[in-house]
Design a protein around this motif. Structure first.
Motif, short mmCIF file in Angstrom:
data_model
loop_
_atom_site.label_atom_id
_atom_site.label_comp_id
_atom_site.label_asym_id
_atom_site.label_seq_id
_atom_site.Cartn_x
_atom_site.Cartn_y
_atom_site.Cartn_z
N GLY A 20 45.72 -112.19 7.48
CA GLY A 20 45.42 -112.90 5.95
C GLY A 20 46.76 -113.48 5.39
N ALA B 204 39.70 -113.25 7.31
CA ALA B 204 40.08 -114.26 6.35
C ALA B 204 38.93 -115.33 6.68
CB ALA B 204 41.63 -114.83 6.62
N ASN C 211 38.72 -114.57 1.85
CA ASN C 211 38.64 -113.51 2.83
C ASN C 211 37.28 -112.27 3.04
OD1 ASN C 211 40.42 -111.16 4.16
ND2 ASN C 211 41.52 -110.69 2.61
#
Length: 370
Positions: free
Chosen positions: A238, A269, A285
């Motif tokens: 992420g 993500a 995300n």
């Protein structure tokens, strides 16, 4: 009097042309194995109001999840994710009425292609499960020619579940078209290949690779409008890596997170893109997050977080900003819709318009001229 009427006529014509230029075709690539879908859909999209209406679709085609449009707006290329039987397909495209006609398809000879690009000479696919890149020639009628080159990656990463092998997740031309870059989620590397469009059997030759933090899982990337900076989103961690980019080479200068402060849930993500004016960067995300992060792009290319916004759906696999920058559309793979957000040009903030395009498992959104 005659001169005044002529001037008014020119003004009205100019206004009419400007209004016409604000309407685009929105192409949507979908998964077809989870619900009823023809595959590729075309909508009229008015970028001055955010309104849309269905225009046309392809005849049934399997899992055309990602699309690439030819520079002359006459052809569509898609991947067809089907395990070891995966293919790439070529279609003729009549932008005026949205007619899509299958020309041909070719086996990628590698499982699960998940991204592709094209230029005048080639169509290039990123093969996720196959861990490879496939380079096809193009025929004069826009159809796919032979497989000219296949580049197999063999390394794996530290995440035993997701990085058990190489997984090429995206390929993209550099802005000057001299290089092709490839993100390998499986081995935590971003590759740069010198691109020779005239080569008979080896258009791609590796020149560099950037190693990201172990277990990050490089997924998608995009360039700054001045082509000096590359932004890479890492699916598993992420994070977004910011690189100085020059002539096929990368130098890291920042890593930042897309995770909301205090968030403890599962996430993966997904997509990344900048606004047409180059002032803001957005990243989606998925998982339990289902958000889109907004970053201000600073003068030195680094990012400043502006926070996260709910995408108002499940599985924001992809998104697209219309060419005027007025609207940002998010494709939700699991709630089967596209959510239309109004975008503030000054702050980059997103506001829900309440408008939804309902269709099966949308994955890829592409705007084209009409």
């Amino acid at each position: 009097m005659r001169k005044l009427c002529f001037s008014l006529l020119l003004l009205l014509l100019s206004i009419a042309l400007q209004a016409q230029e604000k309407t685009y075709n929105l192409l949507v690539g979908t998964y077809t194995n989870t619900c009823d879908s023809n595959g590729i859909y075309v909508y009229n999209f008015d970028s001055s109001t955010g309104d849309f209406n269905f225009k046309n679709s392809s005849t049934p085609v399997d899992n055309p999840s990602y699309l690439s449009i030819s520079a002359d707006n006459k052809y569509i290329y898609s991947v067809n994710e089907a395990g070891n039987d995966s293919q790439a397909s070529a279609f003729s495209y009549q932008a005026a009425d949205g007619t899509i006609t299958l020309l041909n398809n070719r086996a990628t000879q590698a499982a699960d292609p998940c991204y592709l690009i094209n230029d005048a000479e080639h169509v290039i696919t990123a093969n996720y499960s196959g861990g490879s890149i496939s380079v096809f020639s193009k025929n004069s009628d826009g159809s796919l020619g032979d497989l000219k080159q296949s580049i197999k990656h063999t390394e794996k990463g530290v995440n035993a579940k997701r990085q058990e092998a190489s997984h090429i997740h995206m390929v993209s031309f550099s802005p000057d078209k001299k290089f092709v870059l490839a993100a390998n989620l499986g081995n935590d590397k971003l590759y740069s290949y010198a691109y020779d469009a005239t080569s008979y059997d080896s258009p791609l030759k590796v020149v560099d690779s950037a190693v990201v933090a172990a277990g990050s899982g490089p997924r998608h990337f995009t360039f700054s409008t001045d082509a000096t900076t590359l932004y890479l989103v890492n699916e598993l961690k992420g994070t977004v890596n910011v690189y100085d980019y020059s002539n096929g080479h990368l130098k890291i200068k920042q890593t930042t997170s897309i995770i909301s402060k205090g968030f403890k849930g599962a996430f993966t993500a997904a997509a990344i893109a900048s606004s047409p004016d180059g002032r803001f960067l957005y990243v989606t995300n998925r998982g339990e997050a289902n958000t889109i992060s907004t970053f201000e792009i600073l003068k030195n290319g680094k990012l400043k977080s502006k926070g996260e916004t709910s995408t108002l759906g499940d599985g924001p696999r992809s998104f697209a900003i219309d060419p005027t920058g007025n609207y940002l559309l998010v494709a939700h793979q699991y709630t089967n819709n596209v959510v239309v957000f109004k975008r503030d040009m000054i702050t980059g903030a997103l506001t829900d318009t309440g408008k939804r395009i309902e269709l099966c498992a949308p994955v890829c959104l592409v705007f084209t001229e009409q």
